[in-house]
Design an enzyme around this catalytic site. Sequence first.
Site, mmCIF file in Angstrom:
data_model
loop_
_atom_site.group_PDB
_atom_site.id
_atom_site.type_symbol
_atom_site.label_atom_id
_atom_site.label_comp_id
_atom_site.label_asym_id
_atom_site.label_seq_id
_atom_site.Cartn_x
_atom_site.Cartn_y
_atom_site.Cartn_z
ATOM 1 N N TYR A 69 -7.679 -0.801 16.530
ATOM 2 C CA TYR A 69 -6.393 -0.096 16.515
ATOM 3 C C TYR A 69 -5.320 -1.052 17.005
ATOM 4 C CZ TYR A 69 -6.151 4.664 14.997
ATOM 5 O OH TYR A 69 -6.065 5.765 14.197
ATOM 6 N N GLU B 210 -1.699 -0.210 16.753
ATOM 7 C CA GLU B 210 -0.403 0.459 16.587
ATOM 8 C C GLU B 210 0.680 -0.319 17.321
ATOM 9 O OE1 GLU B 210 -0.886 4.493 17.877
ATOM 10 O OE2 GLU B 210 -1.490 5.171 15.887
ATOM 11 N N ASP C 160 12.774 -3.210 -5.721
ATOM 12 C CA ASP C 160 11.341 -2.941 -5.608
ATOM 13 C C ASP C 160 10.641 -3.859 -6.608
ATOM 14 O OD1 ASP C 160 8.759 -2.036 -5.875
ATOM 15 O OD2 ASP C 160 9.293 0.091 -5.987
ATOM 16 N N THR D 174 4.445 -4.328 -3.684
ATOM 17 C CA THR D 174 3.022 -4.208 -3.426
ATOM 18 C C THR D 174 2.499 -5.633 -3.278
ATOM 19 O OG1 THR D 174 2.496 -4.357 -5.762
ATOM 20 C CG2 THR D 174 2.781 -2.140 -4.866
ATOM 21 N N LYS E 277 -0.613 -6.516 -7.099
ATOM 22 C CA LYS E 277 -0.372 -6.616 -8.547
ATOM 23 C C LYS E 277 -0.294 -8.098 -8.913
ATOM 24 C CE LYS E 277 1.613 -1.989 -8.564
ATOM 25 N NZ LYS E 277 2.772 -1.123 -8.853
ATOM 26 N N ARG F 224 -4.931 -4.609 -1.785
ATOM 27 C CA ARG F 224 -4.093 -3.449 -2.081
ATOM 28 C C ARG F 224 -3.231 -3.108 -0.873
ATOM 29 N NH1 ARG F 224 -4.104 -0.314 -6.238
ATOM 30 N NH2 ARG F 224 -5.686 -1.717 -7.061
HETATM 31 C C1 LIG Z 1 3.084 0.103 -8.312
HETATM 32 C C2 LIG Z 1 4.468 0.384 -7.881
HETATM 33 C C3 LIG Z 1 4.756 0.962 -6.635
HETATM 34 C C4 LIG Z 1 3.745 1.635 -5.731
HETATM 35 O O1 LIG Z 1 2.650 1.033 -5.395
HETATM 36 P P1 LIG Z 1 1.386 1.794 -4.726
HETATM 37 O O2 LIG Z 1 0.781 0.707 -3.921
HETATM 38 O O3 LIG Z 1 0.583 2.309 -5.842
HETATM 39 O O4 LIG Z 1 1.924 2.890 -3.856
HETATM 40 C C5 LIG Z 1 6.084 1.074 -6.247
HETATM 41 N N1 LIG Z 1 7.067 0.630 -7.034
HETATM 42 C C6 LIG Z 1 6.837 0.097 -8.240
HETATM 43 C C7 LIG Z 1 7.994 -0.367 -9.072
HETATM 44 C C8 LIG Z 1 5.536 -0.030 -8.721
HETATM 45 O O5 LIG Z 1 5.310 -0.529 -9.938
#
Ligand SMILES: *Cc1c(COP(=O)(O)O)cnc(C)c1O
Length: 440
Positions: A61, A63, A212, A238, A241, A247
Amino acid sequence: MAHDTLDRLILDHIARSDPEVASIVAAEAERQEHTIELIASENHASPAVMLAAGTCMTNKYAEGYPGRRYYGGCEHHDKVEQLARDRAKELFGCKFANVQPHSGAQANTAVFMSIMQPGDTFLSLVLKDGGHLSHGMNLNFSGIFYKPVHYPLHYDKDHPEHEQIDYDAVRQVALETKPKAILCGYSAYPRVIDFARFRQIADEVGAVLMADIAHIAGLVAAGVHPSPFPHAHVVTTTTHKSLRGPRGGLIMTNEEELNKLINRNVFPGVQGGPLMHIITAKAVAFGEALRPEFQAYQQQVVKNARALAAALQKHGYRITSGGTDNHLMLVDLTAKSDDLTGKDAEKWLEGAGIITNKNGIPDDPRPPMITSGLRLGTPATTTRGFTEPEMERIGAWIDRVLSAGLKGESELAAESDKVRSEIRALCERFPLPHATLETA
Ligand SMILES: *Cc1c(COP(=O)(O)O)cnc(C)c1O
């Protein structure tokens, strides 16, 4: 699979205490090994990243933040989290990084709480045009607690350039709706994002600009897509990807006050204890992304996407917006046949060993569970070593399967069998990174 690979060693170990789970994971390893992964948001993390996520760092933990924890015994966790932050800052060229978000959606939640009050208006691209559900979908926190308004994506088959972000339209809607925040960065958008232009519009209406970059983070890190810095006030992403880490999520900014708010809203605002094993794996992934090989990898991702788009165009498919600048493309299946849906295409291709996802195309007449398009991306196939010649072959396989499916069930079954075995043979020549790592 050879017996001395690391993969096998780990699975053998799990099997000793839990054969049931081990056999499920082994089947998944086999699936990944012998199919072509074209889902634009997926990748194959390196053995070091996967192993880091499997360490004793999960047992703690922690936090709080490095140097300010609510639990004792965090010395090593402080070090690894600081390392992950420092590497993220170096990679993206920014001043502050929070590496604790469990996912991209969690990162966005914490940022929304930092830049808006419940009920405030924000401007984004709607989900069906390529936005993400955390950008204002009605069932998501972003649509429940905030007020989304959207900028359009033009649809015009005869003028594919119109399927791109129309910055004049973004400005127009911003002037009309006076949003607190403007979001850019998408889940199914194949073109370069002009962050500087977005910032001009944000400044004009006094909005915070949030980028994002969940999908394009790897490209940005490698300089293959322009950086959202210094234009965006805050950047979320993220890590799993195109960035090819574990992840998880990540938030970055150059602004000290905003950074304080973000830290507080990640913990205790949205999350409890950080996933320290995942933060450890993030540190490893960011380290990998800082190496020159990563740049070469991302350049190949883009080359492969162009090659796959060109191959599909040659076989009679329409690529929305006329092509791609990044790692993904949207295939308009109606150009091939009015009867071809995204739902059928996804299912038929999976039967032949090609993994994709159905996706709406701009102004899609079909509902989201059916759609008229497929979203295809090249991060995963590029990781396994595919280059342009393999992309040509994938384009031809896709066309063979879909053309057979349009003819009928027996034609589809026969063609899928042939294609599946050809794909298996190709995949065996390009083993996944974790499946080849020798233990000796
Ligand atoms: C995949 C994605 C997310 C969210 O990702 P998670 O890890 O699945 O919550 C947020 N914004 C965009 C533009 C994405 O393509």
